[in-house]
Design a protein around this motif. Structure first.
Motif, PDB file in Angstrom:
ATOM      1  N   ILE A   1     -50.293  92.512  -1.203  1.00 32.02           N
ATOM      2  CA  ILE A   1     -50.159  91.229  -0.968  1.00 32.02           C
ATOM      3  C   ILE A   1     -48.371  91.610  -1.359  1.00 32.02           C
ATOM      4  O   ILE A   1     -47.677  92.554  -2.037  1.00 32.02           O
ATOM      5  CB  ILE A   1     -49.945  90.342  -1.936  1.00 32.02           C
ATOM      6  CG1 ILE A   1     -52.049  89.886  -2.561  1.00 32.02           C
ATOM      7  CG2 ILE A   1     -49.463  89.070  -2.387  1.00 32.02           C
ATOM      8  CD1 ILE A   1     -51.623  89.777  -3.868  1.00 32.02           C
TER       9      ILE A   1
ATOM     10  N   ILE B   1     -42.911  98.391   2.368  1.00 33.34           N
ATOM     11  CA  ILE B   1     -43.593  97.806   1.585  1.00 33.34           C
ATOM     12  C   ILE B   1     -45.260  97.650   2.129  1.00 33.34           C
ATOM     13  O   ILE B   1     -45.924  97.951   1.415  1.00 33.34           O
ATOM     14  CB  ILE B   1     -43.436  96.532   0.945  1.00 33.34           C
ATOM     15  CG1 ILE B   1     -42.296  97.292  -0.181  1.00 33.34           C
ATOM     16  CG2 ILE B   1     -44.178  95.925  -0.210  1.00 33.34           C
ATOM     17  CD1 ILE B   1     -41.045  95.828  -1.011  1.00 33.34           C
TER      18      ILE B   1
ATOM     19  N   GLY C   1     -50.792  83.506   4.618  1.00 34.54           N
ATOM     20  CA  GLY C   1     -51.069  82.443   3.380  1.00 34.54           C
ATOM     21  C   GLY C   1     -50.032  81.987   2.384  1.00 34.54           C
ATOM     22  O   GLY C   1     -48.919  83.328   2.002  1.00 34.54           O
TER      23      GLY C   1
ATOM     24  N   ALA D   1     -35.893  92.350 -11.231  1.00 36.05           N
ATOM     25  CA  ALA D   1     -34.791  93.260 -11.668  1.00 36.05           C
ATOM     26  C   ALA D   1     -33.628  93.210 -11.815  1.00 36.05           C
ATOM     27  O   ALA D   1     -33.644  92.153 -10.947  1.00 36.05           O
ATOM     28  CB  ALA D   1     -34.324  94.444 -10.171  1.00 36.05           C
TER      29      ALA D   1
ATOM     30  N   GLU E   1     -32.606  87.530 -12.009  1.00 37.63           N
ATOM     31  CA  GLU E   1     -32.573  88.198 -10.631  1.00 37.63           C
ATOM     32  C   GLU E   1     -31.363  87.015  -9.532  1.00 37.63           C
ATOM     33  O   GLU E   1     -32.089  86.258  -9.065  1.00 37.63           O
ATOM     34  CB  GLU E   1     -33.643  88.675 -10.020  1.00 37.63           C
ATOM     35  CG  GLU E   1     -33.371  89.662  -8.921  1.00 37.63           C
ATOM     36  CD  GLU E   1     -35.330  90.395  -8.786  1.00 37.63           C
ATOM     37  OE1 GLU E   1     -35.727  89.650  -8.673  1.00 37.63           O
ATOM     38  OE2 GLU E   1     -34.297  90.902  -8.580  1.00 37.63           O
TER      39      GLU E   1
HETATM   40  P1  NAD Z   1     -42.458  86.603  -4.301  1.00 37.08           P
HETATM   41  O1  NAD Z   1     -42.691  86.389  -5.351  1.00 37.08           O
HETATM   42  O2  NAD Z   1     -42.404  85.087  -4.063  1.00 37.08           O
HETATM   43  O3  NAD Z   1     -43.677  86.861  -3.117  1.00 37.08           O
HETATM   44  C1  NAD Z   1     -44.350  87.441  -3.230  1.00 37.08           C
HETATM   45  C2  NAD Z   1     -45.310  87.108  -2.820  1.00 37.08           C
HETATM   46  O4  NAD Z   1     -46.535  86.168  -3.517  1.00 37.08           O
HETATM   47  C3  NAD Z   1     -45.825  86.621  -1.267  1.00 37.08           C
HETATM   48  O5  NAD Z   1     -46.258  87.178  -0.296  1.00 37.08           O
HETATM   49  C4  NAD Z   1     -45.880  84.871  -1.648  1.00 37.08           C
HETATM   50  O6  NAD Z   1     -46.656  85.191  -0.237  1.00 37.08           O
HETATM   51  C5  NAD Z   1     -46.573  85.557  -2.871  1.00 37.08           C
HETATM   52  N1  NAD Z   1     -46.993  84.044  -3.563  1.00 37.08           N
HETATM   53  C6  NAD Z   1     -44.983  83.112  -3.224  1.00 37.08           C
HETATM   54  N2  NAD Z   1     -45.394  82.300  -4.701  1.00 37.08           N
HETATM   55  C7  NAD Z   1     -46.903  82.761  -4.750  1.00 37.08           C
HETATM   56  C8  NAD Z   1     -47.206  81.615  -6.001  1.00 37.08           C
HETATM   57  N3  NAD Z   1     -47.205  80.377  -6.671  1.00 37.08           N
HETATM   58  N4  NAD Z   1     -48.755  82.242  -6.576  1.00 37.08           N
HETATM   59  C9  NAD Z   1     -49.587  83.647  -5.745  1.00 37.08           C
HETATM   60  N5  NAD Z   1     -48.748  84.270  -4.452  1.00 37.08           N
HETATM   61  C10 NAD Z   1     -47.871  84.045  -4.630  1.00 37.08           C
HETATM   62  O7  NAD Z   1     -42.022  87.691  -3.635  1.00 37.08           O
HETATM   63  P2  NAD Z   1     -40.407  87.375  -2.394  1.00 37.08           P
HETATM   64  O8  NAD Z   1     -39.389  86.310  -2.938  1.00 37.08           O
HETATM   65  O9  NAD Z   1     -40.917  87.376  -1.511  1.00 37.08           O
HETATM   66  O10 NAD Z   1     -39.652  88.306  -2.973  1.00 37.08           O
HETATM   67  C11 NAD Z   1     -38.484  88.941  -3.702  1.00 37.08           C
HETATM   68  C12 NAD Z   1     -38.297  89.267  -5.556  1.00 37.08           C
HETATM   69  O11 NAD Z   1     -40.103  91.082  -4.797  1.00 37.08           O
HETATM   70  C13 NAD Z   1     -37.334  89.811  -5.416  1.00 37.08           C
HETATM   71  O12 NAD Z   1     -38.071  89.384  -7.152  1.00 37.08           O
HETATM   72  C14 NAD Z   1     -37.540  91.492  -5.861  1.00 37.08           C
HETATM   73  O13 NAD Z   1     -37.430  92.147  -6.594  1.00 37.08           O
HETATM   74  C15 NAD Z   1     -39.033  91.772  -5.354  1.00 37.08           C
HETATM   75  N6  NAD Z   1     -39.611  92.659  -4.695  1.00 37.08           N
HETATM   76  C16 NAD Z   1     -39.575  93.659  -6.134  1.00 37.08           C
HETATM   77  C17 NAD Z   1     -39.683  95.305  -5.457  1.00 37.08           C
HETATM   78  C18 NAD Z   1     -40.314  96.318  -6.895  1.00 37.08           C
HETATM   79  O14 NAD Z   1     -40.976  97.354  -5.876  1.00 37.08           O
HETATM   80  N7  NAD Z   1     -40.613  96.083  -7.827  1.00 37.08           N
HETATM   81  C19 NAD Z   1     -39.344  95.247  -4.282  1.00 37.08           C
HETATM   82  C20 NAD Z   1     -39.361  94.299  -3.203  1.00 37.08           C
HETATM   83  C21 NAD Z   1     -39.475  93.171  -3.813  1.00 37.08           C
END
Ligand code: NAD
Length: 497
Positions: free
Chosen positions: A146, A155, A204, A250, A381
């Motif tokens: 995911i 990723i 999705g 982060a 963040e």
């Molecule tokens: P997000 O958590 O909103 O989404 C990530 C995934 O989860 C997506 O595929 C999304 O469809 C799904 N998702 C969203 N809401 C959900 C819910 N309520 N229930 C289940 N699944 C859900 O993250 P984003 O905004 O796409 O990405 C940014 C975040 O990712 C930042 O916090 C960033 O720091 C983090 N990030 C971390 C790393 C790492 O390696 N530590 C790398 C890249 C990004």
């Protein structure tokens, strides 16, 4: 209007859902495509295709698996410019940075193609009379990934190549905000020869993610995204007996020592704070200025003003748009809060105007000084081009400040002193450490190693650790009797005789 397909059992298929979301160009608001939110039946179909394919894929020779990834790396390399164009159109980052996004993923594909040297077991000869013991690393079965919006090439490429090359089959759920470049990478993987069912994609949001977490056939989940969603995925996946690794949010700090190379430090700091409009999990969002390095603030601010904010397609652009209108609202909301909560706003990117792209989600480089724990801009963040400045009298105090922050994804020190760098490396409680390197994302022979609130699960998404994540160790103890072996009778003890 293009509808992004699902990919199930080696075929690109249209979802039967009634539920779609627009994929929007962040610089122009042009709708590029519609992405479906797959139905429960479609998730089941993807998992069952993966489960069926596992029966033969797990026994496919290592060399055959490796050669697919050799071909895949070549195809990615040939298509890197077009992949970057698609990525910039849907995600916003600059074309040069989009190429970097693809390239950092390509490095993992190259590493996957050397699987012959990676998935090795152990062997011990004569552990008892005529007894040998050996361990083998077997694939788990169907695994899932995911992914977040901010690296839609790198990723996904952290995940499915290493899972598949170790003998697993895979179901990928890309970010619904920018799935198009991911799908192009899946198309190239198909062209490289990944057999039907070995790689599948469903699109999705929450419902599909929950269906993946709950699915009894899926054995392991790799998640990258926010701390809130990652914690939910981790708990839900573990509750149904899966392995999970969740790389999450982060707040990355840099320490600037007064002996640092000033020009290099300021350039690196600004690149890491404002590059990709601050939407990197390894972005430096806090700089702790130690001692006299605080005198560099005026230069830091004036250099930041020279960065060009524009569409990612602009030839001279430094900072592209934020991914969505929601992100724009969240980031400008944080800047409002920062001023209300008493931080000093030294540079305000809220009212940036980009000629020709008036509808873009732009925020220019923004700098706050005198930031303190307890302020929203420090505690949360922001994920935008906002740099918070703090002060410390010495290195010990700066290290203490970083270790007191709950996140442990990345950090960096800028110094010319080996002793200071070594102390930092030893005492800092953060997964990825840079020494005069602002964004220390490890190359694929090492593992991504966030710690504390930035990660759940013990093993990282690539490097040596991911071989352990995607395999189950089986340990075999074997004896063969020579025809002339003399029987010693029944052995009723635990000892091997
Ligand atoms: P997000 O958590 O909103 O989404 C990530 C995934 O989860 C997506 O595929 C999304 O469809 C799904 N998702 C969203 N809401 C959900 C819910 N309520 N229930 C289940 N699944 C859900 O993250 P984003 O905004 O796409 O990405 C940014 C975040 O990712 C930042 O916090 C960033 O720091 C983090 N990030 C971390 C790393 C790492 O390696 N530590 C790398 C890249 C990004």
């Amino acid at each position: 209007m293009q509808v992004v397909p699902l990919f199930i059992n080696g075929k690109f298929v249209q979802s039967k859902t009634q539920n779609f979301r627009d994929v929007v160009n962040p610089a122009t608001q042009e709708v590029l495509a519609k992405v479906p939110f797959a139905t429960k039946d479609e998730v089941d179909a993807a998992v069952s295709a993966a489960s069926e394919a596992f029966k033969t894929w797990k026994k496919t020779p290592i060399g055959a698996r490796a050669r697919i990834f050799l071909k895949y790396q070549q195809l990615i390399r040939e298509n890197i410019k077009d992949l970057a164009k698609t990525l910039t159109a849907e995600q916003g980052k600059t074309l040069a940075d989009a190429e970097g996004d693809v390239f950092r993923g390509l490095e993992v594909v190259e590493h996957a193609s050397s699987i012959g040297n990676l998935q090795l077991g152990d062997f011990a000869n004569n552990v008892a009379n005529a007894v040998d013991t050996y361990s083998i690393l077997q694939p788990l079965g169907v695994c899932a990934g995911i992914t977040p919006f901010n690296f839609p090439a790198m990723i996904p490429l952290w995940m499915f190549p290493m899972a598949i090359v170790t003998g697993n089959t895979f179901v990928l759920k890309p970010s619904e905000q920018d799935p198009m470049v991911t799908m192009r990478l899946v198309e190239l993987a198909h062209e490289a020869g990944i057999p039907p069912g070995v790689l599948n994609v469903v699109h999705g949001g929450e419902e599909v993610v929950n269906a993946i977490c709950d699915h009894p056939v899926i054995k392991a989940i790799s998640f990258v995204g926010s701390t809130r969603v990652g914690t939910h995925v981790y708990n839900r996946a573990l509750a149904s007996g899966k392995r999970a690794q969740c790389m999450m949010g982060a707040k990355n700090h840099a320490i600037v020592m007064p002996d640092a190379n000033k020009e290099q430090t300021l350039n690196n700091l600004l690149g890491a704070a404002f590059g990709a409009a601050g939407q990197r999990c390894m972005a430096l969002s806090v700089a702790i200025l130690v001692g006299n390095s605080k005198d560099w603030i005026p230069e830091l601010v004036s250099k930041s003003k020279t960065l060009k904010v524009s569409s990612g397609t602009d030839a001279n652009v430094d900072v592209g748009p934020l991914v969505s209108k929601d992100a724009l609202k969240r980031v400008t909301g944080f800047i409002d809060k920062g001023t209300n909560e008493g931080a000093d706003l030294l540079l305000d990117g809220r009212d940036v105007k980009v000629v020709g792209f008036e509808n873009g989600n732009f925020v220019g480089p923004t700098i706050f000084s005198n930031v303190k724990p307890g302020m929203s801009i420090y505690d949360q963040e922001i994920f935008g081009p906002v740099l918070c400045l703090m002060f410390a009298d010495n290195l010990d105090q700066a290290i203490e400040m970083i270790n007191a922050n709950p996140n442990g994804n990345g950090t960096a020190i800028f110094t010319q002193s080996g002793a200071a760098a070594r102390k930092f490396q030893e005492d800092i409680d953060v997964g990825q450490v840079g020494i005069n390197v602002p964004i220390p994302v490890p190359v694929p022979m090492f593992s991504f190693t966030g710690s504390r609130a930035s990660k759940l699960g013990d093993l990282g998404p690539y490097g040596k650790q991911v071989i352990a994540f995607y395999t189950q160790t089986k340990t075999v103890t074997a004896r063969f009797f020579d025809d002339n072996t003399v029987s010693t009778g029944v052995n009723t003890t635990i000892s091997l005789k």
